[in-house]
Design a protein around this motif. Structure first.
Motif, short mmCIF file in Angstrom:
data_model
loop_
_atom_site.label_atom_id
_atom_site.label_comp_id
_atom_site.label_asym_id
_atom_site.label_seq_id
_atom_site.Cartn_x
_atom_site.Cartn_y
_atom_site.Cartn_z
N ALA A 1 0.84 -1.20 0.00
CA ALA A 1 0.00 0.00 0.00
C ALA A 1 0.87 1.25 0.00
O ALA A 1 0.62 2.19 -0.75
CB ALA A 1 -0.93 -0.01 1.21
N SER B 1 2.84 1.80 -3.23
CA SER B 1 1.93 2.27 -4.27
C SER B 1 1.60 3.74 -4.08
O SER B 1 1.52 4.51 -5.04
CB SER B 1 0.66 1.43 -4.25
N ILE C 1 -9.64 6.60 -7.09
CA ILE C 1 -9.08 5.28 -6.80
C ILE C 1 -9.26 4.36 -8.00
O ILE C 1 -8.40 3.53 -8.29
CB ILE C 1 -9.69 4.71 -5.50
N SER D 1 -6.34 4.83 -10.06
CA SER D 1 -5.18 4.13 -9.50
C SER D 1 -5.28 2.63 -9.77
O SER D 1 -4.28 1.99 -10.11
CB SER D 1 -5.09 4.43 -8.00
N VAL D 2 -6.48 2.08 -9.66
CA VAL D 2 -6.68 0.66 -9.95
C VAL D 2 -6.45 0.40 -11.43
O VAL D 2 -5.79 -0.56 -11.82
CB VAL D 2 -8.10 0.21 -9.55
N ARG E 1 -7.31 -7.27 -3.09
CA ARG E 1 -8.11 -6.12 -2.70
C ARG E 1 -7.51 -5.34 -1.54
O ARG E 1 -7.55 -4.13 -1.51
CB ARG E 1 -9.50 -6.65 -2.30
N PHE F 1 -5.27 -2.20 -1.84
CA PHE F 1 -5.99 -1.07 -2.40
C PHE F 1 -6.91 -0.44 -1.36
O PHE F 1 -7.00 0.78 -1.25
CB PHE F 1 -6.82 -1.51 -3.61
N GLU G 1 -4.85 1.42 0.93
CA GLU G 1 -4.42 2.66 0.27
C GLU G 1 -5.55 3.69 0.34
O GLU G 1 -5.32 4.85 0.68
CB GLU G 1 -4.09 2.34 -1.19
N SER H 1 -12.33 2.23 -2.85
CA SER H 1 -11.43 1.20 -3.36
C SER H 1 -12.19 -0.08 -3.64
O SER H 1 -12.02 -0.71 -4.68
CB SER H 1 -10.34 0.88 -2.34
N LEU I 1 -12.61 -1.84 -7.41
CA LEU I 1 -11.89 -3.08 -7.72
C LEU I 1 -12.78 -4.19 -8.25
O LEU I 1 -12.32 -5.09 -8.91
CB LEU I 1 -11.19 -3.58 -6.45
#
Lengths: 295, 228
Positions: free
Chosen positions: A13, A16, A192, A195-196, A217, A220, A223, A285, A289
Motif C-alpha cells: 500500500a 503504491s 481510486i 489508480s486501480v 483487494r 488497495f 491505500e 477502493s 476493484l
C-alpha cells in the motif's frame, strides 16, 4: 492471514502511494476539500439550528386582560390557558410590573414615563410560552376566545415568517450536506478507480499467480483508507483552526453573536469528518476493484 | 492429471471454440499443443486455468473437478499451475528477484523462505547474478527465464506455456526449451502451445493437434506437420 501477508499489505500500500504520488496527492486534496466543505456546512447547520432555537424560544404570547377582570376570573383564565397541552409556561404580569419593565427598557429616558405613575394605563397580562414555536398562532387564537381576554399579541405575521425561514434553513442544510457527501464519495471512487486502472495489469498477474481476491483487494483498500484518513485529518485541522479563530475574533468584535462552541458538538463534527474520510476511501477502493477481480 | 470429458465451449458472442473434446494428460508428460490460430489452443488453456468455464462437459485437474469448483478454491488450484506467456507478463517496476518473490508473497511465504528460494530458482534458470535487474534492462530470453523462474518457484504440478518462444530468436528459443526439458525431468508436467515446428519436430514429445475445436491428431514422439 498471517504476519508475512500483513507486512506485505502495508509495504504494498505504501509503495503504491509513493509510486503514484501525484495521484495520491490529488486524491488527498479532493478528500480534504470535500470534507472541509462538508465540515463547514455542518458547522453552519449547527449554528443555524442554535440561532433558530434561540429565536423561537423568545417567541411568546401576551394576552392582555380586560380592565374589569378580578382575581377570581384571573385564576380561572390562567387555569384555562394551562389546560392547553401545547402551553409550556404561563406567567402573570401585573400592570405595575409591566410599567416597571417598560421603564427599564427605556433606561436613561425613563423620566418620560413618570407622568404615568398615578394613572397606569397598562393592563394586566399573561405571558404564555408554548412548547413549540410552531404552536404559537393556534394557541394565541384559543386564548383570544377566552372570556376576560381583551387582546392577544404575539407578533402576528412575523412569527409565521420566522417559522417559514427556519424550516427552510433546516431543509436546505440537510440537502446540502447529503449532496456534498455523495459528491465527495464519487470523486474519491473515481480517483481510486484511476489508480486501480493504472495497475490492472498487475492485478491480472496477481490473479494468474493464484492470489485470492482478498489478497488483491486489501492493499488497495488500505491505500484508500490511508488517503481518506490523511484527507480527513487535514480537513479537520483546517476546519478546527479556522473555526476556533473565528470564535475568538467574534468574541471581541461582535460579542452578541454566539457561535456554538461546546466541545462535544465540535468533536462530533470533526470525528465524523475523519470517519467519513476513512469510510469513503475504503468503500471507494472496494467498488473500484470489483470489476477487475473477475478473472 | 488433466482430463477433459466431452468438453464444448461456445463463447457468448457465438464463437464455437471447442466441440466435444476428450483428452487425458498423465503426470510427468511433456505435451505440445499445436494447430492454427483459432483452433482452440488458448481456450483449452483457459479451461484448465479456470479463466473460462466450459459450456458442456467436465474438466478435471489433479483429481478435482474444475467446473464444479467453488470460486474461493480457484486461487489455491492456480498455485499448483505455473503459467509462462509469450509476452512474459512481468511487473515492470519490480526487479527480476522481486518478480519471482511476488509469486511466493501471494501464498503468504515468510521473508526467510523467500530469501532462500528466490536465489535458488534464479540460479536454476541461469540468472544467478541478474536478480537486481528490471525487466526493461533484460533481453527477451532473460525475461522469459524470469517468467519461468516465477512459474516454478511454488513447485507446481503443471506448467502451462503459451507460445513461450514466440518472441524469441531460434538460439534463445533452444535455451529456453532446454530449461523446460530440465523442469520436466524433475517430474513437472508441461503443456506447451506453440507454432514452432522446428522445436516440436526435434524434441519428439507427445503432440496434440487441434483444428476447429477438435483433436485431429494425438501421437507420442509426434511432429508438427502443418496439414491443411
Amino acid at each position: 492471514m498471517n504476519f508475512n501477508t500483513l507486512k506485505y499489505f502495508f509495504r504494498e500500500a505504501f509503495t503504491s502511494l509513493v509510486r503514484n504520488s501525484w495521484l495520491s496527492i490529488s486524491s488527498v486534496g479532493i478528500v480534504t476539500v470535500s470534507l472541509i466543505i462538508l465540515g463547514v456546512s455542518l458547522l453552519l447547520v449547527v449554528n443555524a439550528e442554535k440561532l433558530t432555537k434561540s429565536v423561537e424560544s423568545s417567541v411568546e404570547i401576551t394576552a392582555f386582560l380586560e380592565e374589569s377582570v378580578g382575581r377570581v376570573d384571573r385564576d380561572r383564565i390562567e387555569e384555562q390557558i394551562k389546560s392547553n397541552p401545547a402551553v409550556d409556561t404561563v406567567e402573570f404580569v401585573s400592570k405595575e410590573q409591566a410599567l416597571k419593565e417598560m421603564k427599564e427598557s427605556f433606561g436613561d429616558r425613563a423620566d418620560i414615563l413618570e407622568s404615568l405613575e398615578e394613572t397606569n394605563p397598562l393592563p394586566d397580562a399573561f405571558r404564555v410560552k408554548t412548547k413549540q414555536a410552531a404552536a404559537v398562532p393556534a394557541t394565541a387564537k384559543k386564548i383570544e376566545q377566552l372570556k376576560g381576554v381583551e387582546q392577544v399579541r404575539y407578533g402576528q405575521g412575523v412569527v409565521e415568517k420566522l417559522l417559514n425561514v427556519t424550516r427552510w434553513v433546516r431543509y436546505a442544510s440537510v440537502v446540502t450536506v447529503t449532496l456534498l457527501t455523495l459528491a465527495a464519495g464519487f470523486l474519491i471512487a473515481t480517483t481510486i478507480r484511476m489508480s486501480v486502472f493504472a495497475r490492472r495489469r498487475e492485478i491480472s498477474i496477481m490473479k494468474i499467480l493464484g492470489a485470492t481476491n482478498w489478497f488483491v483487494r486489501f492493499p488497495f483498500v488500505l491505500e484508500g483508507i490511508v488517503l481518506g484518513l490523511t484527507g480527513g485529518l487535514l480537513a479537520v485541522l483546517v476546519v478546527d483552526v479556522g473555526y476556533l479563530s473565528l470564535i475568538n475574533k467574534l468574541k471581541i468584535s461582535l460579542p452578541f453573536i454566539q457561535l456554538v462552541n461546546e466541545p462535544r458538538i465540535i468533536l462530533t463534527i470533526l470525528g465524523s469528518m475523519v470517519g467519513l474520510g476513512v469510510l469513503i476511501g475504503a468503500l471507494g477502493s472496494w467498488f473500484s476493484l470489483r470489476k477487475f477481480l473477475r478473472v | 492429471m488433466i482430463q477433459f470429458y466431452n468438453v464444448s465451449k461456445v463463447y457468448d458472442n457465438g464463437v464455437k471454440a471447442l466441440s466435444d473434446l476428450t483428452l487425458h494428460i498423465k503426470k510427468g508428460e511433456f505435451v505440445f499443443l499445436v494447430g492454427p490460430s483459432g483452433a482452440g489452443k488458448s481456450t483449452l488453456i483457459k479451461l484448465i486455468f479456470r479463466e473460462e468455464l466450459p459450456t458442456r462437459g467436465q474438466v478435471m485437474f489433479n483429481g478435482k473437478n474444475i467446473v464444479r469448483m467453488k470460486g474461493r478454491e480457484v486461487p489455491y488450484m492456480r498455485r499448483k499451475i505455473g503459467m509462462v506467456f509469450q509476452d512474459f507478463r512481468l511487473l515492470p517496476q519490480k526487479t527480476a528477484a522481486e518478480n519471482v518473490a511476488f509469486a511466493l508473497e501471494i501464498t503468504g511465504a515468510s521473508g526467510k523462505e523467500i530469501k532462500r528460494m528466490v536465489p535458488e530458482v534464479l540460479e536454476q534458470v541461469g540468472l544467478k547474478d541478474k536478480g537486481h535487474l528490471l525487466p526493461s534492462q533484460m533481453s527477451g530470453g532473460e525475461q522469459q527465464r524470469v517468467c519461468i523462474a516465477r512459474a516454478i518457484v511454488n513447485n507446481p504440478l503443471l506448467i502451462i506455456a503459451d507460445e513461450p518462444t514466440g518472441n524469441l530468436d531460434p538460439d534463445t528459443s533452444w535455451e529456453i526449451m532446454k530449461l523446460f526439458q530440465d523442469i520436466n525431468r524433475r517430474g513437472t508436467t508441461i503443456l506447451m502451445a506453440t507454432h514452432d515446428s522446428g522445436i516440436v519436430d526435434t524434441m519428439k514429445k507427445r503432440v496434440i493437434a487441434l483444428s476447429n475445436g477438435c483433436v485431429v491428431r494425438d501421437e507420442e514422439s509426434g511432429v508438427y506437420r502443418c496439414e491443411l
